[in-house]
Design a protein around this motif. Structure first.
Motif, short mmCIF file in Angstrom:
data_model
loop_
_atom_site.label_atom_id
_atom_site.label_comp_id
_atom_site.label_asym_id
_atom_site.label_seq_id
_atom_site.Cartn_x
_atom_site.Cartn_y
_atom_site.Cartn_z
N PRO A 39 12.20 4.53 -0.96
CA PRO A 39 11.57 3.86 -2.12
C PRO A 39 10.31 3.09 -1.72
CG PRO A 39 13.95 3.55 -2.16
CD PRO A 39 13.64 4.17 -0.84
N GLU A 40 10.29 2.53 -0.52
CA GLU A 40 9.12 1.78 -0.09
C GLU A 40 7.89 2.68 0.00
OE1 GLU A 40 7.82 -1.56 3.24
OE2 GLU A 40 9.81 -0.63 3.34
N LEU A 41 8.10 3.94 0.38
CA LEU A 41 6.98 4.89 0.41
C LEU A 41 6.45 5.13 -1.00
CD1 LEU A 41 5.18 6.72 2.09
CD2 LEU A 41 6.93 8.52 1.93
N THR A 42 7.33 5.12 -1.98
CA THR A 42 6.89 5.24 -3.37
C THR A 42 5.98 4.08 -3.75
OG1 THR A 42 8.90 6.43 -4.02
CG2 THR A 42 7.66 5.37 -5.78
N ALA A 43 6.34 2.87 -3.32
CA ALA A 43 5.50 1.70 -3.61
C ALA A 43 4.14 1.80 -2.92
CB ALA A 43 6.21 0.42 -3.18
N VAL A 44 4.12 2.35 -1.72
CA VAL A 44 2.84 2.55 -1.02
C VAL A 44 1.98 3.54 -1.79
CG1 VAL A 44 1.76 3.37 1.11
CG2 VAL A 44 3.84 2.00 1.24
N ARG A 45 2.58 4.60 -2.29
CA ARG A 45 1.84 5.58 -3.09
C ARG A 45 1.30 4.95 -4.37
NH1 ARG A 45 5.77 10.37 -4.17
NH2 ARG A 45 3.89 11.30 -5.09
N ALA A 46 2.10 4.08 -4.98
CA ALA A 46 1.65 3.38 -6.18
C ALA A 46 0.47 2.47 -5.87
CB ALA A 46 2.80 2.57 -6.79
N ASP A 47 0.53 1.81 -4.73
CA ASP A 47 -0.58 0.96 -4.30
C ASP A 47 -1.85 1.79 -4.15
OD1 ASP A 47 -2.04 -1.18 -3.30
OD2 ASP A 47 -1.27 -0.97 -1.27
N ALA A 48 -1.71 2.98 -3.53
CA ALA A 48 -2.87 3.86 -3.37
C ALA A 48 -3.44 4.27 -4.73
CB ALA A 48 -2.47 5.09 -2.56
N ALA A 49 -2.56 4.59 -5.67
CA ALA A 49 -3.02 5.00 -7.00
C ALA A 49 -3.74 3.85 -7.70
CB ALA A 49 -1.83 5.48 -7.84
N THR A 50 -3.24 2.63 -7.55
CA THR A 50 -3.89 1.46 -8.15
C THR A 50 -5.29 1.28 -7.57
OG1 THR A 50 -1.79 0.31 -8.56
CG2 THR A 50 -3.76 -1.05 -8.43
N ARG A 51 -5.43 1.43 -6.26
CA ARG A 51 -6.74 1.28 -5.63
C ARG A 51 -7.72 2.35 -6.12
NH1 ARG A 51 -6.02 -1.52 -0.02
NH2 ARG A 51 -3.88 -2.28 -0.16
N GLU A 52 -7.19 3.51 -6.46
CA GLU A 52 -8.05 4.59 -6.98
C GLU A 52 -8.34 4.43 -8.47
OE1 GLU A 52 -5.47 7.78 -5.82
OE2 GLU A 52 -6.72 8.30 -4.11
#
Length: 530
Positions: A334-347
């Motif tokens: 699940p933590e990897l999902t949060a990292v991916r969400a962070d990347a999407a927010t930055r984009e």
């Protein structure tokens, strides 16, 4: 002066400049280690025992460097990503940067970190890795928690000077040796003309010329430190440089020599090719301790690597490969999902970020990694909405998450910055959100957008001395001519007095007590509902 609304997103997205086809999934297939010592946190896929010895030498180096620099030990811990070889290094920084560098250092609102290619360019692993790490850690000691700027030539030249420190019997060290790679640069290309060197910046120097700045800067720094007898005078030059003085005129004035006289000494040193060494003792207060070594589980390694790729932005495409690897090898978390969400927010892809965070189970949503990703998503999404379309409920939710983050991870400037933004957008009194902004600035005074906002607030309240403390070093970072000229005019307009300067210095020296006070203030922020 500048758009703060734009800056909120830029602080995330500005680093995403490099692209690469390097397959980051190859990184995750390696065995990764975590090596922890008192002042270093090292993530590596290199040979563990060798990196552990490097950590021991880094601790010894730190003790000597703090003593030589007269620097304050603030206990800040540096994270180092030590790649085993060039292929691993390219997976972290991208193909282009891996061709140009063997080590990098970055200080950000999310913390400072260094990277190193343990293989170097010659394959002399242990020696070159030590030099790169010593070089990058010198940058950390020089810049961590301070707004002092050094000229490009001296910043890199001094780091090269320190990088060749070696340790001998009886707890001794030697310093002043010639860095092999820089010697080759000088022999093949000749020293950079002195005035060109003194005016060089990271922005006006082509990539192919940067090696000459490092090498020539090392040679000039070596003379100033070891032979000139003018080390104290040079400190005044740094002050003048930070106050906007012309670097060529200021160096001549402070050293009491004409620029031609300095250039003669500089060139004579190259022709003679002899450089003094100095020997000293490691401070008696230093106590060597064996660093702790841990093998990272595959899930931990993937998240650690993914977080770095997103935070640094050097090789953003690598995240996709890591995710594919994690799914195929059943190490997805699940933590990897949060990292991916962070990347999407930055984009700026807020819908995708929201969909990803919705996949995280409710039982995991109290974790800080989730709280942080969601707080920044909610904040950035509302920033992108206009006026009455903004959801006050979402903004209050983001505020409460930032309050929780600052009260549990108070050293991270980004948490304070997010809280300051949400409080401003919710209509809090200026003195309250600026207090949170100041906390972000004190933790990350070199982060451009935080410093710009802080400078504007200080200018608006006509706090001349504090404004000068923030604005003067900020001018050395500004590359936009209009912003630079506006800051220059604002400084000229306020003109702090000597009494104002003394007051500002006292206030900044007392920043530790300010930090204690505002943690309580942050707790109060969650109760206010303007």
């Amino acid at each position: 002066m500048f758009s703060r609304m734009l800056a909120y997103l830029v602080v995330f997205s500005g680093a995403w400049l490099f692209t690469s086809d390097v397959m980051a999934d190859n990184l995750a297939k390696d065995t990764w280690y975590e090596i922890d010592s008192a002042n270093f946190h090292i993530i590596t896929n290199g040979e563990a025992s060798s990196v552990r010895r490097l950590a021991e030498d880094l601790e010894r180096y730190r003790a000597v460097a703090l003593s030589l620099l007269g620097a304050k030990d603030d206990g800040a811990k540096l994270t180092i990503y030590a790649a085993a070889d060039r292929e691993s290094y390219a997976g972290l920084v991208g193909e282009d940067l891996s061709e140009l560098t063997n080590g990098l250092f970055d200080t950000t609102a999310e913390g400072s970190y260094a990277l190193v290619n343990l293989d170097g360019r010659t394959g002399e692993r242990q020696l070159e890795a030590r030099e790169f790490l010593f070089h990058e850690y010198t940058h950390f000691l020089s810049y961590n928690g301070t707004t002092t700027h050094y000229p490009y030539w001296y910043s890199e030249g001094f780091a090269e000077f320190m990088s060749t420190m070696t340790f001998g019997p009886g707890n001794t060290y030697d310093i002043g040796a010639i860095p092999g790679e820089r010697a080759m640069t000088l022999l093949y290309t000749a020293p950079m003309p002195l005035q060109e060197l003194l005016r060089a910046t990271v922005y006006n120097t082509p990539d192919e010329e940067k090696g000459r700045v490092y090498a020539s800067g090392w040679m000039l720094a070596h003379w100033i430190i070891m032979e000139s007898g003018k080390a104290e005078e040079f400190k005044q030059f740094v002050k003048d440089y930070n106050n906007g003085a012309d670097p060529v005129k200021a160096l001549a004035k402070n050293l009491g020599m004409s620029i031609d006289e300095i250039e003669k000494v500089y060139n004579d040193q190259f022709r003679e090719g002899r450089f003094q060494l100095a020997r000293g003792k490691v401070p008696a207060t230093f106590k060597s301790e064996r660093p702790k070594l841990k093998v990272l589980e595959s899930q931990e390694a993937v998240v650690e690597l993914a977080r770095f790729l997103v935070k640094s932005g050097y090789n953003p495409h690598g995240l996709h490969e890591l995710v594919k690897y994690a799914e195929q090898d059943d190490v997805y978390t699940p933590e990897l999902t949060a990292v991916r969400a962070d990347a999407a927010t930055r984009e700026g892809d807020f819908d995708r970020a929201a969909r990803l965070l919705a996949q995280v189970a409710p039982s995991d949503r109290e974790e800080f990694w989730y709280q942080r990703a969601q707080a920044w998503l909610w904040l950035n999404r509302e920033i992108g909405s206009m006026g009455g379309d903004r959801s006050k409920e979402m903004m209050k939710g983001a505020r409460d998450k930032f309050v929780k983050l600052v009260n549990n991870q108070s050293d991270e400037a980004m948490n304070w910055y997010g809280l300051a933004i949400t409080m401003q957008m919710l209509g809090y009194p200026k003195d309250q959100y600026v207090e949170m902004l100041e906390q972000a600035y004190l933790r990350a005074p070199r982060e451009l957008h935080i410093a710009q906002w802080m400078a504007q607030e200080l200018y608006d309240r006509k706090d001349a001395a504090y404004f000068a403390e923030v604005a003067q070093p900020l001018m050395l970072e500004l590359t936009d001519e209009a912003e630079y000229n506006q800051m220059k005019n604002m400084l000229a307009e306020l003109k702090p007095t000597l009494a104002d300067n003394a007051k500002a210095e006292s206030r900044i020296q007392g920043k530790a007590s300010v930090k204690d006070k505002t943690s309580a203030a942050a707790s109060g922020a969650s109760k206010a509902t303007p």
